[in-house]
Scaffold this motif. Structure first.
Motif, PDB file in Angstrom:
ATOM      1  N   MET A  61       0.804  -0.596   0.321  1.00 26.81           N
ATOM      2  CA  MET A  61       0.322  -0.296  -0.629  1.00 26.81           C
ATOM      3  C   MET A  61       0.976   1.200  -0.002  1.00 26.81           C
ATOM      4  N   ASN A  62       0.323   1.986  -1.429  1.00 29.88           N
ATOM      5  CA  ASN A  62       1.158   2.923  -1.360  1.00 29.88           C
ATOM      6  C   ASN A  62       0.619   4.865  -1.053  1.00 29.88           C
ATOM      7  N   SER A  63       0.961   5.576  -1.059  1.00 29.38           N
ATOM      8  CA  SER A  63       0.294   6.483  -1.015  1.00 29.38           C
ATOM      9  C   SER A  63      -0.624   6.559  -0.137  1.00 29.38           C
ATOM     10  N   LEU A  64      -0.359   6.031   1.598  1.00 30.37           N
ATOM     11  CA  LEU A  64      -1.468   5.991   1.971  1.00 30.37           C
ATOM     12  C   LEU A  64      -2.172   7.249   1.998  1.00 30.37           C
ATOM     13  N   LYS A  65      -3.915   6.776   2.712  1.00 32.64           N
ATOM     14  CA  LYS A  65      -5.190   8.285   3.031  1.00 32.64           C
ATOM     15  C   LYS A  65      -5.521   8.010   3.720  1.00 32.64           C
ATOM     16  N   PRO A  66      -6.177   9.459   4.917  1.00 35.89           N
ATOM     17  CA  PRO A  66      -6.705   8.896   5.934  1.00 35.89           C
ATOM     18  C   PRO A  66      -8.157   8.083   5.829  1.00 35.89           C
ATOM     19  N   GLU A  67      -8.719   8.241   4.515  1.00 34.90           N
ATOM     20  CA  GLU A  67      -9.745   7.175   4.170  1.00 34.90           C
ATOM     21  C   GLU A  67      -9.434   5.951   4.279  1.00 34.90           C
ATOM     22  N   ASP A  68      -8.045   5.548   3.742  1.00 35.23           N
ATOM     23  CA  ASP A  68      -7.581   4.179   4.094  1.00 35.23           C
ATOM     24  C   ASP A  68      -7.379   3.530   5.091  1.00 35.23           C
ATOM     25  N   THR A  69      -7.630   4.266   6.256  1.00 34.93           N
ATOM     26  CA  THR A  69      -8.128   3.743   7.440  1.00 34.93           C
ATOM     27  C   THR A  69      -9.100   2.803   8.076  1.00 34.93           C
TER      28      THR A  69
END
Length: 122
Positions: free
Chosen positions: A83-91
């Motif tokens: 998982m790259n360029s993780l975003k808060p919505e990936d939580t």
């Protein structure tokens, strides 16, 4: 029976990377397609990615295309989710699953791990 154990979750900042692993035991790992799903707080369990038994076919949710990569090592009985360029919505809690085909419906998977928490701070 197939037993699945996820690992690699944690707390990261937006833009960081994580690699999740899912180790399988029990029946022959290479007989199964593998999928990754996630469930955020108060949300349904959503499809993330899936891979066919030999790794040749991969399917991704639109929300993770270009950022996440699924792979597998049948010699190690393990499936990975880079998982790259993780975003808060990936939580979410991330689950791996084993089934007959690399489908997007959670109902089509027979075996599930216990999940690993991924938290992405902004």
């Amino acid at each position: 029976q197939v037993q699945l154990v996820e690992s690699g979750g944690g707390l990261v900042q937006a833009g960081d990377s994580l690699r999740l692993s899912c180790a399988a035991s029990g029946r022959t790992f290479s007989n199964y397609a593998m999928g990754w799903f996630r469930q955020g707080p108060g949300k349904e369990r959503d499809f993330v990615a899936a891979i066919g038994w030999n790794g040749s076919n991969k399917v991704y949710a639109d929300s993770v295309k270009g950022r996440f990569t699924i792979s597998r090592d049948n010699a190690k009985n393990t499936v990975y989710l880079q998982m790259n360029s993780l975003k808060p919505e990936d939580t979410a809690v991330y689950y791996c699953a084993a089934g007959s085909l690399e489908l997007q419906s959670a109902r089509m998977y027979d075996y599930w791990g216990q999940g690993t928490q991924v938290t992405v701070s902004s």
